[in-house]
Design a protein around this motif. Structure first.
Motif, mmCIF file in Angstrom:
data_model
loop_
_atom_site.group_PDB
_atom_site.id
_atom_site.type_symbol
_atom_site.label_atom_id
_atom_site.label_comp_id
_atom_site.label_asym_id
_atom_site.label_seq_id
_atom_site.Cartn_x
_atom_site.Cartn_y
_atom_site.Cartn_z
ATOM 1 N N ARG A 58 27.385 39.026 29.980
ATOM 2 C CA ARG A 58 28.796 38.446 29.488
ATOM 3 C C ARG A 58 29.898 38.553 30.619
ATOM 4 O O ARG A 58 30.628 37.693 30.456
ATOM 5 C CB ARG A 58 29.361 39.256 28.401
ATOM 6 C CG ARG A 58 28.304 38.957 27.087
ATOM 7 C CD ARG A 58 28.296 37.724 26.445
ATOM 8 N NE ARG A 58 29.617 36.882 26.095
ATOM 9 C CZ ARG A 58 30.145 37.149 24.981
ATOM 10 N NH1 ARG A 58 29.607 37.961 24.230
ATOM 11 N NH2 ARG A 58 31.319 36.434 24.741
ATOM 12 N N ILE A 59 29.420 39.485 31.837
ATOM 13 C CA ILE A 59 30.310 39.632 32.672
ATOM 14 C C ILE A 59 29.781 39.263 34.118
ATOM 15 O O ILE A 59 30.363 39.529 34.952
ATOM 16 C CB ILE A 59 31.201 40.935 32.949
ATOM 17 C CG1 ILE A 59 30.181 42.211 32.993
ATOM 18 C CG2 ILE A 59 32.118 41.244 31.402
ATOM 19 C CD1 ILE A 59 30.879 43.307 33.020
ATOM 20 N N ASP A 60 28.559 38.619 34.001
ATOM 21 C CA ASP A 60 28.079 38.361 35.182
ATOM 22 C C ASP A 60 28.688 36.857 35.746
ATOM 23 O O ASP A 60 27.536 35.758 35.283
ATOM 24 C CB ASP A 60 26.209 37.895 34.846
ATOM 25 C CG ASP A 60 25.440 38.131 36.181
ATOM 26 O OD1 ASP A 60 26.396 37.817 37.157
ATOM 27 O OD2 ASP A 60 24.306 38.391 36.017
ATOM 28 N N LYS A 61 29.595 36.909 36.054
ATOM 29 C CA LYS A 61 30.237 35.476 36.407
ATOM 30 C C LYS A 61 31.068 35.506 37.866
ATOM 31 O O LYS A 61 31.788 36.904 38.067
ATOM 32 C CB LYS A 61 31.257 35.122 35.610
ATOM 33 C CG LYS A 61 32.260 33.809 35.623
ATOM 34 C CD LYS A 61 32.779 33.445 34.379
ATOM 35 C CE LYS A 61 33.595 32.152 35.028
ATOM 36 N NZ LYS A 61 34.423 31.601 33.816
ATOM 37 N N ALA A 62 30.743 34.571 38.904
ATOM 38 C CA ALA A 62 31.682 34.826 40.044
ATOM 39 C C ALA A 62 33.137 34.871 39.767
ATOM 40 O O ALA A 62 33.654 34.080 38.885
ATOM 41 C CB ALA A 62 31.148 33.944 41.049
ATOM 42 N N TYR A 63 34.069 35.594 40.625
ATOM 43 C CA TYR A 63 35.262 35.453 40.712
ATOM 44 C C TYR A 63 36.044 35.537 42.173
ATOM 45 O O TYR A 63 35.182 36.147 42.903
ATOM 46 C CB TYR A 63 36.125 36.195 39.687
ATOM 47 C CG TYR A 63 36.069 37.809 40.158
ATOM 48 C CD1 TYR A 63 36.959 38.406 41.016
ATOM 49 C CD2 TYR A 63 34.825 38.529 39.778
ATOM 50 C CE1 TYR A 63 36.804 39.564 41.446
ATOM 51 C CE2 TYR A 63 34.819 39.835 40.344
ATOM 52 C CZ TYR A 63 35.749 40.407 40.968
ATOM 53 O OH TYR A 63 35.476 41.740 41.513
ATOM 54 N N ASP A 64 36.860 34.837 42.352
ATOM 55 C CA ASP A 64 37.386 35.006 43.852
ATOM 56 C C ASP A 64 38.194 36.382 43.765
ATOM 57 O O ASP A 64 39.179 36.617 43.276
ATOM 58 C CB ASP A 64 38.750 34.218 43.964
ATOM 59 C CG ASP A 64 39.458 34.017 45.394
ATOM 60 O OD1 ASP A 64 39.317 34.883 46.203
ATOM 61 O OD2 ASP A 64 40.204 33.062 45.702
ATOM 62 N N ASP A 65 37.562 37.413 44.661
ATOM 63 C CA ASP A 65 38.089 38.655 44.913
ATOM 64 C C ASP A 65 39.002 38.957 45.984
ATOM 65 O O ASP A 65 39.328 39.831 46.515
ATOM 66 C CB ASP A 65 37.025 39.710 44.819
ATOM 67 C CG ASP A 65 36.251 39.740 46.257
ATOM 68 O OD1 ASP A 65 36.272 38.407 47.098
ATOM 69 O OD2 ASP A 65 35.159 40.470 46.247
ATOM 70 N N GLY A 66 39.589 37.537 46.431
ATOM 71 C CA GLY A 66 40.707 37.913 47.668
ATOM 72 C C GLY A 66 41.812 38.223 47.212
ATOM 73 O O GLY A 66 42.193 38.350 46.095
ATOM 74 N N PHE A 67 42.754 38.050 48.294
ATOM 75 C CA PHE A 67 44.198 38.508 48.013
ATOM 76 C C PHE A 67 44.834 37.308 46.898
ATOM 77 O O PHE A 67 44.532 36.275 47.079
ATOM 78 C CB PHE A 67 44.883 38.296 49.239
ATOM 79 C CG PHE A 67 44.670 39.746 49.924
ATOM 80 C CD1 PHE A 67 45.162 41.003 49.422
ATOM 81 C CD2 PHE A 67 43.765 39.583 50.955
ATOM 82 C CE1 PHE A 67 44.821 42.082 50.092
ATOM 83 C CE2 PHE A 67 43.604 40.979 51.608
ATOM 84 C CZ PHE A 67 43.786 41.959 51.264
ATOM 85 N N GLY A 68 45.921 37.672 46.248
ATOM 86 C CA GLY A 68 46.601 36.673 45.339
ATOM 87 C C GLY A 68 46.473 37.160 44.032
ATOM 88 O O GLY A 68 46.047 38.310 43.697
ATOM 89 N N GLY A 69 46.782 36.312 42.870
ATOM 90 C CA GLY A 69 46.657 36.957 41.518
ATOM 91 C C GLY A 69 45.058 37.332 41.270
ATOM 92 O O GLY A 69 44.184 36.771 41.963
ATOM 93 N N ALA A 70 45.061 38.331 40.277
ATOM 94 C CA ALA A 70 43.994 38.626 39.898
ATOM 95 C C ALA A 70 43.085 37.700 39.328
ATOM 96 O O ALA A 70 43.574 36.890 38.572
ATOM 97 C CB ALA A 70 43.895 39.895 38.728
ATOM 98 N N ASP A 71 42.012 37.614 39.456
ATOM 99 C CA ASP A 71 40.880 36.275 39.194
ATOM 100 C C ASP A 71 40.108 36.770 38.227
ATOM 101 O O ASP A 71 38.954 35.957 37.763
ATOM 102 C CB ASP A 71 40.372 35.566 40.272
ATOM 103 C CG ASP A 71 39.966 34.194 39.915
ATOM 104 O OD1 ASP A 71 40.470 33.613 39.229
ATOM 105 O OD2 ASP A 71 38.838 33.503 40.718
#
Length: 113
Positions: A58-71
Motif C-alpha cells: 500500500r505504500i509501494d509508490k514513488a515520490y519526489d524526495d528532493g527539496f521542497g514540500g513533502a511529497d
C-alpha cells in the motif's frame, strides 16, 4: 534540476535486507498528499492505524524526495530491531532507523542541523 525519487516500501525492504531485520508493522499519517492528490487515493482504511507487513504494498509508490514540500505521507515503522521515523530537511526526506533498544551508538540529528 534532476528529480529524485524515493519509495517508502523500498526503503523499508532495503533496511530489512541490509540489517537482517524483520518488518513488524507501520503507521501512515492521514491527509498526506502527493502532487496534489491523496497519496493512496483513499486513506480511510489505512491512515492512522497500525498496519502489518502484508500491507507494505500500500505504500509501494514513488515520490519526489528532493527539496521542497513533502511529497509523501509521514510514517513510523517498527521492525524487530529498529524503529524507523520520517527524516526531513527542507522537504528532502526519507526514513531514518534507530535502534529499538538501548545500545552504544553515535547519535545523529534527525531532520538535519
Amino acid at each position: 534540476m534532476a528529480e529524485r525519487w524515493g519509495n517508502l516500501a523500498e526503503q523499508i525492504r532495503e533496511h530489512c535486507k541490509e540489517q537482517d531485520d524483520v518488518l513488524l508493522g507501520f503507521c501512515v499519517g492521514a491527509g498526506s498528499f502527493c502532487k496534489g492528490e491523496n497519496y493512496f487515493g483513499s486513506t480511510e482504511d489505512i491512515a492512522n492505524t497500525l498496519r502489518g507487513p502484508e500491507d507494505i504494498g500500500r505504500i509501494d509508490k514513488a515520490y519526489d524526495d528532493g527539496f521542497g514540500g513533502a511529497d509523501c505521507p509521514p510514517v513510523i515503522v517498527w521492525t524487530r530491531d529498529h524503529v524507523g521515523v520520517h527524516d526531513m530537511y527542507d522537504g528532502a526526506n526519507g526514513l531514518r532507523f534507530v535502534p529499538r533498544n538501548p545500545c552504544d551508538m553515535e547519535p545523529e540529528f534527525i531532520g538535519g542541523y
